[in-house]
Design a protein around this motif. Sequence first.
Motif, PDB file in Angstrom:
ATOM      1  N   HIS A  17    -118.318 -56.756 -11.111  1.00  0.00           N
ATOM      2  CA  HIS A  17    -116.931 -56.776 -10.648  1.00  0.00           C
ATOM      3  C   HIS A  17    -116.794 -57.698  -9.429  1.00  0.00           C
ATOM      4  CE1 HIS A  17    -112.863 -55.586  -9.827  1.00  0.00           C
ATOM      5  NE2 HIS A  17    -113.200 -55.245  -8.593  1.00  0.00           N
ATOM      6  N   LEU A  18    -117.695 -57.556  -8.474  1.00  0.00           N
ATOM      7  CA  LEU A  18    -117.645 -58.407  -7.285  1.00  0.00           C
ATOM      8  C   LEU A  18    -117.900 -59.869  -7.634  1.00  0.00           C
ATOM      9  CD1 LEU A  18    -119.545 -56.184  -4.697  1.00  0.00           C
ATOM     10  CD2 LEU A  18    -117.111 -56.706  -4.734  1.00  0.00           C
ATOM     11  N   LEU A  19    -118.855 -60.113  -8.541  1.00  0.00           N
ATOM     12  CA  LEU A  19    -119.145 -61.480  -8.949  1.00  0.00           C
ATOM     13  C   LEU A  19    -117.944 -62.101  -9.661  1.00  0.00           C
ATOM     14  CD1 LEU A  19    -122.786 -60.961 -10.217  1.00  0.00           C
ATOM     15  CD2 LEU A  19    -122.104 -62.375  -8.284  1.00  0.00           C
ATOM     16  N   SER A  20    -117.294 -61.312 -10.504  1.00  0.00           N
ATOM     17  CA  SER A  20    -116.120 -61.794 -11.221  1.00  0.00           C
ATOM     18  C   SER A  20    -114.986 -62.120 -10.245  1.00  0.00           C
ATOM     19  CB  SER A  20    -115.661 -60.744 -12.235  1.00  0.00           C
ATOM     20  OG  SER A  20    -114.503 -61.171 -12.892  1.00  0.00           O
ATOM     21  N   SER A  21    -114.768 -61.239  -9.283  1.00  0.00           N
ATOM     22  CA  SER A  21    -113.727 -61.475  -8.284  1.00  0.00           C
ATOM     23  C   SER A  21    -114.042 -62.704  -7.454  1.00  0.00           C
ATOM     24  CB  SER A  21    -113.591 -60.265  -7.343  1.00  0.00           C
ATOM     25  OG  SER A  21    -113.172 -59.140  -8.051  1.00  0.00           O
ATOM     26  N   GLN A  22    -115.277 -62.845  -7.042  1.00  0.00           N
ATOM     27  CA  GLN A  22    -115.684 -63.993  -6.231  1.00  0.00           C
ATOM     28  C   GLN A  22    -115.525 -65.291  -7.023  1.00  0.00           C
ATOM     29  OE1 GLN A  22    -119.458 -63.590  -4.204  1.00  0.00           O
ATOM     30  NE2 GLN A  22    -119.793 -65.788  -4.249  1.00  0.00           N
ATOM     31  N   THR A  23    -115.921 -65.269  -8.290  1.00  0.00           N
ATOM     32  CA  THR A  23    -115.795 -66.456  -9.128  1.00  0.00           C
ATOM     33  C   THR A  23    -114.327 -66.819  -9.313  1.00  0.00           C
ATOM     34  OG1 THR A  23    -117.828 -65.889 -10.290  1.00  0.00           O
ATOM     35  CG2 THR A  23    -116.353 -67.442 -11.390  1.00  0.00           C
ATOM     36  N   GLN A  24    -113.498 -65.823  -9.563  1.00  0.00           N
ATOM     37  CA  GLN A  24    -112.061 -66.061  -9.730  1.00  0.00           C
ATOM     38  C   GLN A  24    -111.471 -66.662  -8.455  1.00  0.00           C
ATOM     39  OE1 GLN A  24    -110.330 -65.806 -12.550  1.00  0.00           O
ATOM     40  NE2 GLN A  24    -108.591 -66.682 -11.459  1.00  0.00           N
ATOM     41  N   GLN A  25    -111.855 -66.137  -7.316  1.00  0.00           N
ATOM     42  CA  GLN A  25    -111.364 -66.641  -6.031  1.00  0.00           C
ATOM     43  C   GLN A  25    -111.797 -68.101  -5.829  1.00  0.00           C
ATOM     44  OE1 GLN A  25    -112.891 -64.511  -2.651  1.00  0.00           O
ATOM     45  NE2 GLN A  25    -111.604 -65.598  -1.195  1.00  0.00           N
ATOM     46  N   GLN A  26    -113.037 -68.399  -6.147  1.00  0.00           N
ATOM     47  CA  GLN A  26    -113.526 -69.775  -5.984  1.00  0.00           C
ATOM     48  C   GLN A  26    -112.818 -70.729  -6.934  1.00  0.00           C
ATOM     49  OE1 GLN A  26    -117.754 -69.196  -6.414  1.00  0.00           O
ATOM     50  NE2 GLN A  26    -118.040 -68.853  -4.219  1.00  0.00           N
ATOM     51  N   LEU A  27    -112.532 -70.282  -8.157  1.00  0.00           N
ATOM     52  CA  LEU A  27    -111.794 -71.110  -9.099  1.00  0.00           C
ATOM     53  C   LEU A  27    -110.380 -71.397  -8.599  1.00  0.00           C
ATOM     54  CD1 LEU A  27    -112.871 -69.650 -12.569  1.00  0.00           C
ATOM     55  CD2 LEU A  27    -113.325 -71.949 -11.695  1.00  0.00           C
ATOM     56  N   GLU A  28    -109.747 -70.371  -8.059  1.00  0.00           N
ATOM     57  CA  GLU A  28    -108.395 -70.556  -7.508  1.00  0.00           C
ATOM     58  C   GLU A  28    -108.409 -71.527  -6.339  1.00  0.00           C
ATOM     59  OE1 GLU A  28    -106.982 -66.596  -6.631  1.00  0.00           O
ATOM     60  OE2 GLU A  28    -106.936 -66.059  -8.765  1.00  0.00           O
ATOM     61  N   GLU A  29    -109.404 -71.397  -5.463  1.00  0.00           N
ATOM     62  CA  GLU A  29    -109.513 -72.324  -4.329  1.00  0.00           C
ATOM     63  C   GLU A  29    -109.737 -73.746  -4.819  1.00  0.00           C
ATOM     64  OE1 GLU A  29    -112.629 -70.827  -1.794  1.00  0.00           O
ATOM     65  OE2 GLU A  29    -111.495 -68.997  -1.336  1.00  0.00           O
ATOM     66  N   TRP A  30    -110.551 -73.909  -5.841  1.00  0.00           N
ATOM     67  CA  TRP A  30    -110.833 -75.216  -6.395  1.00  0.00           C
ATOM     68  C   TRP A  30    -109.554 -75.805  -7.012  1.00  0.00           C
ATOM     69  CZ3 TRP A  30    -111.264 -76.854 -11.686  1.00  0.00           C
ATOM     70  CH2 TRP A  30    -111.766 -78.151 -11.833  1.00  0.00           C
ATOM     71  N   GLU A  31    -108.825 -74.996  -7.797  1.00  0.00           N
ATOM     72  CA  GLU A  31    -107.578 -75.450  -8.392  1.00  0.00           C
ATOM     73  C   GLU A  31    -106.573 -75.862  -7.318  1.00  0.00           C
ATOM     74  OE1 GLU A  31    -106.308 -75.974 -11.508  1.00  0.00           O
ATOM     75  OE2 GLU A  31    -108.327 -75.679 -12.324  1.00  0.00           O
ATOM     76  N   ASN A  32    -106.474 -75.049  -6.271  1.00  0.00           N
ATOM     77  CA  ASN A  32    -105.543 -75.371  -5.186  1.00  0.00           C
ATOM     78  C   ASN A  32    -105.924 -76.659  -4.470  1.00  0.00           C
ATOM     79  OD1 ASN A  32    -103.990 -73.117  -5.732  1.00  0.00           O
ATOM     80  ND2 ASN A  32    -105.065 -71.833  -4.245  1.00  0.00           N
ATOM     81  N   SER A  33    -107.207 -76.901  -4.301  1.00  0.00           N
ATOM     82  CA  SER A  33    -107.662 -78.106  -3.594  1.00  0.00           C
ATOM     83  C   SER A  33    -107.459 -79.363  -4.442  1.00  0.00           C
ATOM     84  CB  SER A  33    -109.134 -77.978  -3.174  1.00  0.00           C
ATOM     85  OG  SER A  33    -109.966 -78.043  -4.303  1.00  0.00           O
ATOM     86  N   LYS A  34    -107.444 -79.221  -5.761  1.00  0.00           N
ATOM     87  CA  LYS A  34    -107.209 -80.363  -6.661  1.00  0.00           C
ATOM     88  C   LYS A  34    -105.784 -80.879  -6.517  1.00  0.00           C
ATOM     89  CE  LYS A  34    -107.937 -79.777 -10.902  1.00  0.00           C
ATOM     90  NZ  LYS A  34    -108.241 -79.512 -12.283  1.00  0.00           N
ATOM     91  N   GLY A  35    -104.862 -79.966  -6.292  1.00  0.00           N
ATOM     92  CA  GLY A  35    -103.440 -80.323  -6.224  1.00  0.00           C
ATOM     93  C   GLY A  35    -103.054 -81.000  -4.927  1.00  0.00           C
ATOM     94  N   LYS A  36    -103.922 -80.989  -3.945  1.00  0.00           N
ATOM     95  CA  LYS A  36    -103.584 -81.564  -2.628  1.00  0.00           C
ATOM     96  C   LYS A  36    -103.950 -82.997  -2.530  1.00  0.00           C
ATOM     97  CE  LYS A  36    -103.866 -77.196  -0.273  1.00  0.00           C
ATOM     98  NZ  LYS A  36    -104.459 -76.411   0.720  1.00  0.00           N
TER      99      LYS A  36
END
Length: 141
Positions: A122-141
Amino acid sequence: MSDENSNVVVPDELLLAQRIANLTDTAVRIPFTRLKVGLDFLIGLIPGIGDTIMLGVSISIIVLGKRMGLPKSHLTRMIRNSFIDYLLGLIPIVGDIIDIFYKANKANVRIMETYWLQENRHLLSSQTQQQLEEWENSKGK
């Protein structure tokens, strides 16, 4: 391994067990083959004493699993793997050949890894999801 927002940290016990298993089971590739051996094979060539020394090393991995909080059923499987390896290693010549293929320490570390992954999925899944979101957000900038 605390809250949802923190990074998941692999326990030191698991990291140490992985290093020990690599050293004992797969540290050196046999030239011109895909086979790997480690100290378990090399030290196991010393009749009787070599296998006993390596049993002690295997027990140290089991102790690390206990410190990690593995359930008794997992520890029992690890003990069984280590004693099978030990008993087979006592058979002259045949035991040495079996050591090339039967990697009890690697198997025991896989038990530890699987347990840790299940306990932290559960923690690994949450951490991975958070990192993916951060990566997606950084692509748009």
